[in-house]
Scaffold this motif. Structure first.
Motif, short mmCIF file in Angstrom:
data_model
loop_
_atom_site.label_atom_id
_atom_site.label_comp_id
_atom_site.label_asym_id
_atom_site.label_seq_id
_atom_site.Cartn_x
_atom_site.Cartn_y
_atom_site.Cartn_z
N ALA A 55 70.95 51.08 63.20
CA ALA A 55 71.85 49.90 62.09
C ALA A 55 73.39 49.58 62.62
O ALA A 55 74.20 50.55 63.06
N PHE A 56 73.86 48.43 62.58
CA PHE A 56 75.05 48.11 63.16
C PHE A 56 75.98 48.25 61.73
O PHE A 56 76.01 47.39 61.01
N SER A 57 76.71 49.35 61.47
CA SER A 57 77.56 49.67 60.48
C SER A 57 78.68 50.40 60.79
O SER A 57 78.51 51.17 61.47
N GLU A 58 79.66 50.03 59.92
CA GLU A 58 80.75 50.94 60.24
C GLU A 58 80.51 52.41 59.61
O GLU A 58 80.92 53.39 60.11
N LEU A 59 79.83 52.50 58.75
CA LEU A 59 79.29 53.63 58.00
C LEU A 59 77.91 53.70 57.83
O LEU A 59 77.13 53.15 57.32
N ARG A 60 77.35 54.35 59.00
CA ARG A 60 75.77 54.54 59.20
C ARG A 60 75.13 55.24 57.93
O ARG A 60 74.04 55.17 57.53
N MET A 61 76.33 56.05 57.22
CA MET A 61 75.64 56.71 55.99
C MET A 61 75.35 55.65 55.05
O MET A 61 74.58 56.20 54.10
N GLY A 62 75.98 54.74 54.71
CA GLY A 62 75.83 53.90 53.54
C GLY A 62 76.84 54.20 52.60
O GLY A 62 77.07 55.38 52.48
N SER A 63 77.39 53.16 51.98
CA SER A 63 78.15 53.35 50.73
C SER A 63 77.72 54.16 49.59
O SER A 63 78.52 54.77 49.12
N VAL A 64 76.49 54.03 49.29
CA VAL A 64 75.75 54.50 48.02
C VAL A 64 75.96 56.16 48.53
O VAL A 64 76.33 57.18 47.82
N ALA A 65 75.32 56.51 49.59
CA ALA A 65 75.09 57.88 49.93
C ALA A 65 76.61 58.52 49.82
O ALA A 65 76.77 59.39 49.44
N ARG A 66 77.48 57.81 50.69
CA ARG A 66 78.79 58.31 50.69
C ARG A 66 79.62 58.59 49.50
O ARG A 66 80.06 59.56 49.18
N GLY A 67 79.50 57.55 48.53
CA GLY A 67 80.10 57.72 47.31
C GLY A 67 79.42 58.78 46.21
O GLY A 67 80.03 59.39 45.60
N LEU A 68 78.34 58.90 46.57
CA LEU A 68 77.51 59.97 45.85
C LEU A 68 77.79 61.40 46.03
O LEU A 68 77.97 62.17 45.23
N LEU A 69 78.02 61.81 47.28
CA LEU A 69 78.39 62.96 47.81
C LEU A 69 79.97 63.45 47.04
O LEU A 69 79.98 64.43 46.82
N TYR A 70 80.60 62.65 46.68
CA TYR A 70 81.85 62.96 45.96
C TYR A 70 81.44 63.08 44.45
O TYR A 70 82.33 63.97 43.89
N HIS A 71 80.48 62.59 43.73
CA HIS A 71 80.36 62.42 42.55
C HIS A 71 79.19 63.10 41.78
O HIS A 71 79.17 63.08 40.78
N SER A 72 78.16 63.48 42.76
CA SER A 72 77.01 64.20 42.13
C SER A 72 77.35 65.41 41.60
O SER A 72 78.02 66.16 42.14
N HIS A 73 76.69 65.84 40.53
CA HIS A 73 76.63 67.11 39.90
C HIS A 73 75.66 67.86 40.46
O HIS A 73 75.52 69.17 40.17
N SER A 74 74.52 67.09 41.09
CA SER A 74 73.45 68.24 41.78
C SER A 74 73.36 67.91 43.29
O SER A 74 74.21 67.12 43.82
N PRO A 75 72.89 68.91 44.12
CA PRO A 75 72.59 68.61 45.48
C PRO A 75 72.26 67.42 45.81
O PRO A 75 71.30 66.47 44.97
N VAL A 76 72.40 66.58 47.14
CA VAL A 76 72.38 65.31 47.20
C VAL A 76 71.62 65.55 48.60
O VAL A 76 72.15 66.16 49.64
N ALA A 77 70.45 64.90 48.72
CA ALA A 77 69.77 64.89 50.03
C ALA A 77 69.96 63.72 50.35
O ALA A 77 69.52 62.45 49.96
N VAL A 78 70.32 63.24 51.86
CA VAL A 78 70.60 62.06 52.53
C VAL A 78 69.51 61.96 53.66
O VAL A 78 69.56 62.77 54.51
N VAL A 79 68.42 61.09 53.35
CA VAL A 79 67.50 61.12 54.34
C VAL A 79 67.56 59.66 55.27
O VAL A 79 67.51 58.73 54.60
N HIS A 80 67.71 60.03 56.55
CA HIS A 80 67.77 58.85 57.54
C HIS A 80 66.71 58.46 58.00
O HIS A 80 65.59 59.11 58.16
N HIS A 81 66.47 57.16 58.23
CA HIS A 81 65.50 56.51 58.96
C HIS A 81 65.66 56.44 60.55
O HIS A 81 66.67 56.32 60.91
N PRO A 82 64.52 57.05 61.05
CA PRO A 82 64.68 57.16 62.47
C PRO A 82 64.77 55.78 63.28
O PRO A 82 64.66 54.96 62.66
N GLU A 83 65.14 56.00 64.41
CA GLU A 83 65.32 54.60 65.38
C GLU A 83 63.92 53.93 65.48
O GLU A 83 62.80 54.81 65.54
N PHE A 84 63.90 52.78 65.69
CA PHE A 84 62.64 51.92 65.73
C PHE A 84 62.32 52.00 67.15
O PHE A 84 63.47 52.20 67.92
#
Length: 288
Positions: free
Chosen positions: A259-288
């Motif tokens: 993906a051509f993106s400044e943040l490969r992680m995505g804004s939702v995942a990035r923001g959630l790491l700061y605010h979640s009260h439970s563990p967060v799993a970020v699952v990436h899609h493999p290369e096409f």
């Protein structure tokens, strides 16, 4: 002896590192997998702060604390290692031979930059093909499980990988699944008084259809898992963080490595790491 790939966890001598270690050990036990804990000594950092050579971290105390913690919870299928280098880079290299990477949300500096540092570090650290689980210091290992996994749904291809991880985890733990889709309503949206039906939000049918379409294959594959669907009008980070208060885990998709993106992680995942009260799993899609 398990032949599975190990669960990799970063430890750094902090309380957060020990909490992440405990979560990783629990995950490894559930999946009958070994655990590999790594403490990375960043020699460049010691030089930058002017620490004398004889006062620099050799990792022995960190490993001793980790061994004590593992002994306390009765987990013995673990290997521990000290490495030297840049923490994010070392963990990424190690994760290529692991089934999941687990880190604490904050720490004494060893891994804080992995998830809460600069944009470039976050992008680099999260360009991994294994799930990354970030454990906040609010997670209490002694608390009884909630029996619920929340997964963010947006209808994307990347989201299918997150759903697979969530359903596999639910099948292992007996938890139920909450599929959550958040819709942000622009300020320019027409006033409710001009809707065809003031009691029926016009985006609701579309959101419900997306949830049904996205989940139907997984509910068929895992008929014994209780699955709930919910669409809300809110920012996705806020909605997921709110649901995390009553969840064992929140699962979200990351962006594909191509993906051509400044943040490969995505804004939702990035923001959630700061605010979640439970563990967060970020699952990436493999290369096409």
């Amino acid at each position: 002896m398990s032949t599975q790939l190990p669960v990799l966890v970063g430890i750094d001598g902090s309380r957060d590192g020990l909490i992440a270690l405990t979560w990783a050990a629990s995950y490894a036990m559930l999946h009958d997998a070994p655990l590999h804990a790594v403490h990375v000594v960043d020699d460049d950092r010691h030089v930058a702060v002017g620490a004398p050579p004889n006062a620099r971290d050799d990792g022995s105390e960190v490993l001793e604390d980790a061994l004590d913690e593992l002994e306390l919870i009765g987990f013995r299928a673990a290997s521990l290692e000290v490495r030297h280098g840049q923490p994010a880079q070392v963990l990424l290299e190690q994760s290529e031979h692991s089934q999941a990477l687990v880190v604490g949300r904050r720490g004494m500096g060893g891994f804080a930059e992995l998830v809460l540092g600069s944009t470039s570090q976050v992008c680099t650290a999260l360009s991994t093909t294994v799930p990354l689980v970030v454990v906040p210091d609010t997670w209490d290992p002694a608390a009884p499980p909630r029996g619920r996994i929340v997964v963010g749904i947006d209808g994307s291809v990347e989201g299918q990988d997150a759903l697979q991880f969530a359903f596999e985890q639910a099948a292992t733990t007996g938890a139920e699944i909450l599929g959550l889709h958040a819709v942000e309503i622009p300020k320019s949206y027409p006033d409710p008084n001009v809707w065809d039906d003031p009691d029926q939000e016009p985006w609701r049918d579309t959101a419900d259809e997306l949830l049904t379409r996205t989940l139907e294959g997984w509910t068929a594959k895992y008929p014994d898992i209780a699955v709930h669907r919910r669409s809300v009008t809110d920012h996705a980070v806020l909605a997921l963080a709110r649901e995390s208060r009553d969840a064992d885990l929140v699962v979200v998709g990351g962006l594909g490595r191509t993906a051509f993106s400044e943040l490969r992680m995505g804004s939702v995942a990035r923001g959630l790491l700061y605010h979640s009260h439970s563990p967060v799993a970020v699952v990436h899609h493999p290369e096409f």
